[in-house]
Write a protein that holds these residues in place. Sequence first.
Motif, mmCIF file in Angstrom:
data_model
loop_
_atom_site.group_PDB
_atom_site.id
_atom_site.type_symbol
_atom_site.label_atom_id
_atom_site.label_comp_id
_atom_site.label_asym_id
_atom_site.label_seq_id
_atom_site.Cartn_x
_atom_site.Cartn_y
_atom_site.Cartn_z
ATOM 1 N N THR A 126 -4.672 -3.283 -1.934
ATOM 2 C CA THR A 126 -3.522 -2.604 -1.368
ATOM 3 C C THR A 126 -2.273 -2.791 -2.427
ATOM 4 N N GLN B 124 0.945 -1.162 0.037
ATOM 5 C CA GLN B 124 0.141 0.053 0.052
ATOM 6 C C GLN B 124 0.764 1.351 -0.011
ATOM 7 N N GLY C 245 -7.326 1.351 -1.164
ATOM 8 C CA GLY C 245 -6.546 0.776 -0.280
ATOM 9 C C GLY C 245 -6.652 1.248 1.366
ATOM 10 N N THR D 212 0.658 5.209 -2.110
ATOM 11 C CA THR D 212 0.284 6.304 -1.225
ATOM 12 C C THR D 212 1.071 7.432 -1.160
ATOM 13 N N TYR E 50 -4.947 4.342 -4.285
ATOM 14 C CA TYR E 50 -4.650 4.179 -2.955
ATOM 15 C C TYR E 50 -5.939 4.725 -1.683
#
Length: 331
Positions: free
Chosen positions: A226, A163, A235, A167, A232
Motif C-alpha cells: 500500500t 494507498q 495495492g 491511486t 497502485y
Amino acid sequence: MEILVPMPKEGTLPNPGSWEHALHIIQAHRPAIETLARRAFANSEQEAWEAAQYMLYHWNLEELERKTPVYGWGRAVRQALRNVILEVETKERRARVTLACWNDFTPERAMEELRQAAMGHRIHAHPLLVEVSQHGLSKASVKLFLDNYYVNNLVFHLHIAAQSLSTPFELRAELYKNLHDELGAGDPEAAHPLLFLRNYRSLGDTQTIKPLLGSIYLLNTKIFYTFLCGNYKQGLGALGFLELAMPNQMQLLLNGLKKSGLPDRDLIFWDLHISLDKDHGEAWFDKMRKILHTREDAYQMLEGGVATLEARSVFYDFVWKAIAESRKYAA
C-alpha cells in the motif's frame, strides 16, 4: 498497549551527519544486509527471515507514521538498506505467482481468476478459524490472538490512507469512503481501532505485547503493497483481496469469540466488519475491473492480492502454532 519488537544487530546503525557519512554507512552495511536477505528469502532460513522482518517492521513504521524528518540522512541510510532486503524478497515472491489466463487473456477471464484466487485461498479453511468457530478458545488463547491482531489493526486505516497517495484521482473516492468507515463514519468514538479495544473489557488489558513473527510479517506485507511498492494496482489487489475474503473470517471469529465467553456487547468490531467488508470487497473489485485492461494489470493485482492473503494466513499459522504449543505444555 506497548508493542515491543527487538531490533537485530544488523539493523542497529550509526546516525550520519552528512551525505558522505551516510554513503559510508550504506557501503559498510550493505554486504551483511544483502547476505541476510538472501538467507531469509532465497534460502528460507528461519533465523534470517525473523531478523529481516524485525528490521523491516521498524523501518516501515518509521515511513508510515513519519516520526522522523523525511529529509534526514539517517532515513536515507535506512531506505537504501531496506531496498536491499525488499529487492531480494520481491524477486522471490514474484517467482511464485502465476496468472493462469496469461496466454488466453481477457479482462473477464482475469477478473474471474482473481475472484477465485481470493475466495479459494486456504485462509477460508484455516485450522485456527475452524477451531475457534467450533469450540472457542481459552481466555489465554483469546488474549494471545487479540494481542497479535491488535498489532495490525492499530494502523490499518493508515494503509488505506497510504494507498490513496498513489491511486489515480478517479479511484480515490472509494478509498476515502473506506477510510471514513474505518474512522467511525464521523463518530471518533466508533473508530475501528477503538471498537477493537472493547474485546478486552471482559479479559483485562494487556500492558505490553511481544508480537509473534507472523503479525510482523503481515504488517510488513501490507505496508509494502500500500505504501512502498509504487504500484497502485498491486495495492488495490492487496486491499481488494483482503476485503473480499474478510467477511467469512469475521463471521467465524465472531462465532468463536462468543463461544470463548466474550459478551456480545464487546464484539461489535467483528459484527460490524461482516457487513462492511462485504460492501468494501465488492467495491474494490468493481474498481479493479475498471482499470484492468492488460494481462500485466491482472498479474500485478493478483500478486498483491495473493501475497497479502498469504501473509494473513501466515499470521494465523503463527497464532495457531502458539496455541497448540501452549496446550501441549499445559497437558
